[in-house]
Design a protein around this motif. Structure first.
Motif, PDB file in Angstrom:
ATOM      1  N   PHE A  74     -20.199 -28.253  -9.186  1.00 46.76           N
ATOM      2  CA  PHE A  74     -19.625 -29.129  -8.168  1.00 46.76           C
ATOM      3  C   PHE A  74     -20.426 -30.420  -8.020  1.00 46.76           C
ATOM      4  CE2 PHE A  74     -18.016 -24.945  -6.976  1.00 46.76           C
ATOM      5  CZ  PHE A  74     -16.679 -25.221  -6.761  1.00 46.76           C
ATOM      6  N   LYS A  75     -21.088 -30.809  -9.073  1.00 47.72           N
ATOM      7  CA  LYS A  75     -21.847 -32.050  -9.027  1.00 47.72           C
ATOM      8  C   LYS A  75     -20.901 -33.238  -8.964  1.00 47.72           C
ATOM      9  CE  LYS A  75     -22.277 -32.067 -14.074  1.00 47.72           C
ATOM     10  NZ  LYS A  75     -23.219 -32.014 -15.212  1.00 47.72           N
ATOM     11  N   LYS A  76     -21.378 -34.328  -8.376  1.00 47.83           N
ATOM     12  CA  LYS A  76     -20.548 -35.520  -8.168  1.00 47.83           C
ATOM     13  C   LYS A  76     -20.381 -36.291  -9.471  1.00 47.83           C
ATOM     14  CE  LYS A  76     -23.638 -36.520  -5.275  1.00 47.83           C
ATOM     15  NZ  LYS A  76     -24.530 -37.184  -4.308  1.00 47.83           N
TER      16      LYS A  76
ATOM     17  N   GLY B 101     -15.659 -35.350  -4.870  1.00 51.54           N
ATOM     18  CA  GLY B 101     -16.801 -35.717  -5.695  1.00 51.54           C
ATOM     19  C   GLY B 101     -16.443 -36.718  -6.772  1.00 51.54           C
ATOM     20  N   GLN B 102     -15.134 -36.899  -6.996  1.00 46.78           N
ATOM     21  CA  GLN B 102     -14.669 -37.843  -8.014  1.00 46.78           C
ATOM     22  C   GLN B 102     -14.081 -39.110  -7.404  1.00 46.78           C
ATOM     23  OE1 GLN B 102     -11.990 -36.019 -10.764  1.00 46.78           O
ATOM     24  NE2 GLN B 102     -11.572 -37.890 -11.905  1.00 46.78           N
TER      25      GLN B 102
ATOM     26  N   GLY C 103      -5.524 -28.941 -14.880  1.00 50.66           N
ATOM     27  CA  GLY C 103      -6.385 -29.736 -14.018  1.00 50.66           C
ATOM     28  C   GLY C 103      -7.453 -28.879 -13.387  1.00 50.66           C
ATOM     29  N   TYR C 104      -8.440 -29.558 -12.758  1.00 50.32           N
ATOM     30  CA  TYR C 104      -9.565 -28.860 -12.140  1.00 50.32           C
ATOM     31  C   TYR C 104     -10.207 -27.888 -13.119  1.00 50.32           C
ATOM     32  CZ  TYR C 104      -7.789 -30.823  -7.803  1.00 50.32           C
ATOM     33  OH  TYR C 104      -7.372 -31.684  -6.839  1.00 50.32           O
ATOM     34  N   THR C 105     -10.470 -28.367 -14.293  1.00 49.96           N
ATOM     35  CA  THR C 105     -11.048 -27.523 -15.345  1.00 49.96           C
ATOM     36  C   THR C 105     -12.512 -27.195 -15.103  1.00 49.96           C
ATOM     37  OG1 THR C 105     -11.454 -29.543 -16.630  1.00 49.96           O
ATOM     38  CG2 THR C 105      -9.429 -28.320 -17.102  1.00 49.96           C
ATOM     39  N   ASP C 106     -13.105 -27.788 -14.058  1.00 49.59           N
ATOM     40  CA  ASP C 106     -14.464 -27.382 -13.704  1.00 49.59           C
ATOM     41  C   ASP C 106     -14.485 -25.952 -13.176  1.00 49.59           C
ATOM     42  OD1 ASP C 106     -15.845 -29.768 -14.328  1.00 49.59           O
ATOM     43  OD2 ASP C 106     -15.017 -30.709 -12.543  1.00 49.59           O
TER      44      ASP C 106
END
Length: 748
Positions: A633-635, A581-582, A366-369
């Protein structure tokens, strides 16, 4: 009889054994190995300095310039190995690592020397300590200069075994040593020494007189003085029975003169050419070492080291501590380093022809960004990307030198994670990875076995809760969680409980006594402290549920604690930004915990930590850092605001207010307990007071009738009773006082 002159440590070992068995004193002016001390022979005298005496001077130089890693190059014999334990301990005390030890044979060929130097070229360490004979040092430095290890950025430090005999090295060797530093035995100049040097130059113009020559002269002088003091009688050996099987060494017998001679040698003390000459525990004790810099065809003095003052420019200079405001120029004169560099090397660089860094990265589900590891199905190669990866690449680009590296995902053969972040960090300690790049939080327990760089993300842990009802925010929003009726009821009960405690304890507790104003303020303070300090922020471990992905967190929050979920979630700031953001149906209510953020991991003592940390600051302060944050970190939901730029994502939301109806049972119990305690205390208080009054009346005599009886009897009694003596009066006074005391205690 005595033996003067074993020149090497290997020769000295043999001669010491002979002297011990035959009781003949052995005096050496050049055997400097510390291993000879361990023999503990009373017949061995070292008229020179032991090699271990200089290690503190060497470590002081390294500490002054802040070098963190050192490679030691030494000859493979007793002379070279003897200093190693002492030098290693001295460097360990100042937290300096020794990543490699280069051991070179005394008879090594030029090819073997070149191969060993090639290994050094691939190492990031640029500081080297050389301890060997001058003949081998001359050959090695010639090769060092040829292969390019004497260019700018390198540091070479010579022990006094080489520095004391630089004059004996040929011109080619000296030219190859330009810029090296050395620790040299200091010999103070005075008139008699200069006269002796002048006579020496006339007799031996081609041989330079060094410290070993001065020690040899002083050793011979000391031996002559000792023999003169001991006398020349009984200079014989005891007879040995040659009939039995004995060795040639044993056949020499025992010296009858040796025990007396060693006693005289231990007491010899005079002003020699090398300075004050006196044996202490069988050897000379140094007081000063000179620090030299090889420039041109000779060395130049740049300072001194003393045990009392450390490194100083002049011997009469006062001690200066090596602190944050101190620089090396405060302790040493100007230095010219190899490559004619005027700036002091930092002592560590990534070699262009060295190995590539092995960098471990976490395998996230998870949180692969932040970190994302994927395998190309066609080429079967690993592709690593994410905010942490791109930020590290930007940092390496901002560093003053090139850093070659490869990413290695921390995963099993089936592609699943090989462990958690703690397991990954521990691989750096084990040496499997040279560094770790990823969402690795800086924690105290991890920093005990690895080093972290400066954090490259905002620190903090946020508390995420679901958004519910609507309410207007204003300057008194802190009152809104409770209704006004609940606030008033709470205040009433706080004061009621405070008054009850005061009423019950003020007669026995000195803290509740005093003037009326003080007692009233105590009631108010106790009530206020109960309201403010009684509540305390803790969670049972059984109520904490871990999660890996943003979807898992959303599912747990939607279920709630009644259905196996959670009522709130703790997240570090980077995860919080990605989550909010999600999902816009949640908000940050507070940041109750503080952490140091994400950092890159390196082995303890790695010089890369300082350079990478500086590069992190450069990237974070540049537009590159902001661009990376906006990119990763874009929405994902455009209706969701950024929780960092707008920490309250929905300013018109709040939880439902709590009223008196939510706590009426609690208030009822509190009220009943206060009434019960007040009634019980009042009942027993008044009952006890009434009993004390009745007891006092029962024991109180009728004063009027008592006085009438006294008056009637006083006249007749006075005629018949004798005058009371002093003892009788004292007893009566004591009895009266006792009765008064009893009445007083009862009334209380």
């Amino acid at each position: 009889m005595a033996i003067l002159g074993p020149q090497t440590s290997m020769q000295a070992h043999f001669m010491i054994d002979i002297g011990q068995k035959s009781q003949v004193p052995i005096v050496s002016y050049s055997a400097t190995s510390p291993s000879l001390t361990s023999l503990r022979s009373p017949y061995f005298f070292r008229a020179t300095y032991e090699d271990s005496f200089q290690v503190n001077a060497i470590s002081s130089i390294i500490k002054l310039f802040g070098w963190r890693e050192v490679v030691i190059v030494y000859v493979d014999n007793t002379f070279g190995e003897g200093i190693m334990p002492h030098l290693t301990d001295a460097l360990r005390e100042i937290n300096v690592r020794i990543p490699y030890r280069s051991v070179i044979s005394l008879n090594a060929t030029d090819h073997e020397i070149s191969l060993e130097l090639s290994k050094m070229m691939t190492m990031p360490t640029r500081v080297f300590i050389v301890h060997m004979s001058t003949s081998l040092a001359s050959r090695i430095f010639t090769k060092i200069n040829e292969v390019g290890l004497m260019k700018a950025g390198y540091v070479w430090i010579l022990t006094n075994g080489i520095a004391d005999q630089l004059s004996s090295i040929n011109e080619t060797g000296i030219e190859a040593m330009q810029g090296v530093l050395g620790v040299k035995t200091y010999v103070r100049k005075f008139k008699e020494l200069e006269k002796f040097r002048a006579r020496w130059r006339k007799m031996f113009p081609e041989v330079e007189l060094n410290a070993f020559g001065l020690w040899a002269y002083d050793a011979a002088t000391a031996l002559a003085i000792a023999i003169e003091e001991a006398g020349t009688n009984n200079m014989t050996f005891s007879n040995v029975d040659l009939g039995r099987n004995v060795s040639e060494l044993e056949a020499l017998g025992l010296s009858q003169y040796g025990p007396k001679l060693i006693q005289m040698l231990s007491q010899v003390q005079f002003k020699g050419l090398s300075g004050d000459f006196r044996f202490f525990k069988g050897q000379l004790q140094p007081s000063v070492f000179e620090i030299v810099n090889v420039i041109g065809t000779k060395e130049r003095s740049i300072g001194f080291w003393t045990e009392e003052n450390g490194l100083v420019k002049k011997l009469d200079q006062e001690q200066q501590s090596v602190g944050a405001l101190s620089t090396w120029k405060d302790h040493l004169k100007h230095i010219i380093c190899p490559g004619e560099a005027n700036s002091v090397p930092k002592g560590w660089e990534i070699p262009t022809n060295g190995k590539r860094l092995r960098i471990g990265v976490p395998k996230r589900t998870g949180y692969t960004d932040l970190v994302d590891v994927k395998k190309d199905p066609i080429t079967n190669s690993q592709e690593v990307k994410g905010f942490c990866i791109d930020f590290f690449k930007a940092v390496t680009e901002a560093m003053p030198y090139d850093v070659s590296y490869d990413f290695f995902p921390f995963e099993k053969s089936d592609g699943t994670p090989a462990g958690d972040h703690n397991d990954l960090v521990y691989q750096v300690y084990l040496g499997k990875y040279d560094a770790v790049v990823g969402d690795t939080t800086i924690l105290a327990n991890r920093s005990s076995y690895v080093d972290f760089t400066f954090p490259y993300t905002k620190s903090g842990v946020g508390l995420i809760v679901p958004v519910e009802d609507q309410v207007k925010r204003d300057s008194i929003s802190f009152l809104k969680p409770l209704t006004w009726k609940l606030w008033m009821t709470s205040f009433f009960f706080f004061f009621l409980i405070g008054f009850t405690v005061w009423f019950v304890e003020h007669r026995i507790n000195p803290d509740f006594r005093g003037p009326a104003k003080y007692q009233a303020s105590t009631i108010f303070w106790f009530s206020f402290s109960t309201m403010v300090f009684a509540p305390k922020a803790g969670f049972a471990r059984s109520s904490l549920i871990p999660f890996d992905t943003a979807d898992d967190c959303d599912e747990l929050l939607r279920k709630g604690p009644e259905n196996g979920g959670v009522s709130a979630a703790f997240m570090e700031v980077p995860y919080m930004r990605l989550f909010l953001g999600q999902y816009c149906t949640y908000q940050v209510v507070e940041e109750p915990f503080s952490v140091d953020g994400f950092g890159f991991v390196f082995p303890i003592g790695s010089p890369l930590v300082a350079d990478v940390s500086r590069a992190i600051l450069k990237v974070a302060e540049s537009t590159k850092g902001r661009d990376l944050e906006h990119a990763w970190f874009k929405k994902k939901d455009e209706t969701c605001p950024d929780p960092v730029t707008n920490p309250d994502p929905n300013p018109s939301t709040k939880s439902r207010q709590l009223g008196v109806d939510s706590f009426w049972v609690l208030f009822l119990v509190a009220f009943a307990m206060c009434v019960f305690n007040l009634g019980k205390f009042s009942f027993f208080f008044f009952k006890k007071t009434q009993v004390n009054n009745l007891w006092q009346e029962f024991n109180q005599p009728d004063t009027d009738s008592y006085l009438n009886r006294v008056e009637k009897c006083s006249c007749s009694s006075s005629r018949h009773m004798p005058e009371p003596d002093n003892n009788t009066q004292e007893v009566n006074q004591a009895n009266n006082q006792s009765e008064t005391t009893n009445l007083t205690s009862l009334s209380e």
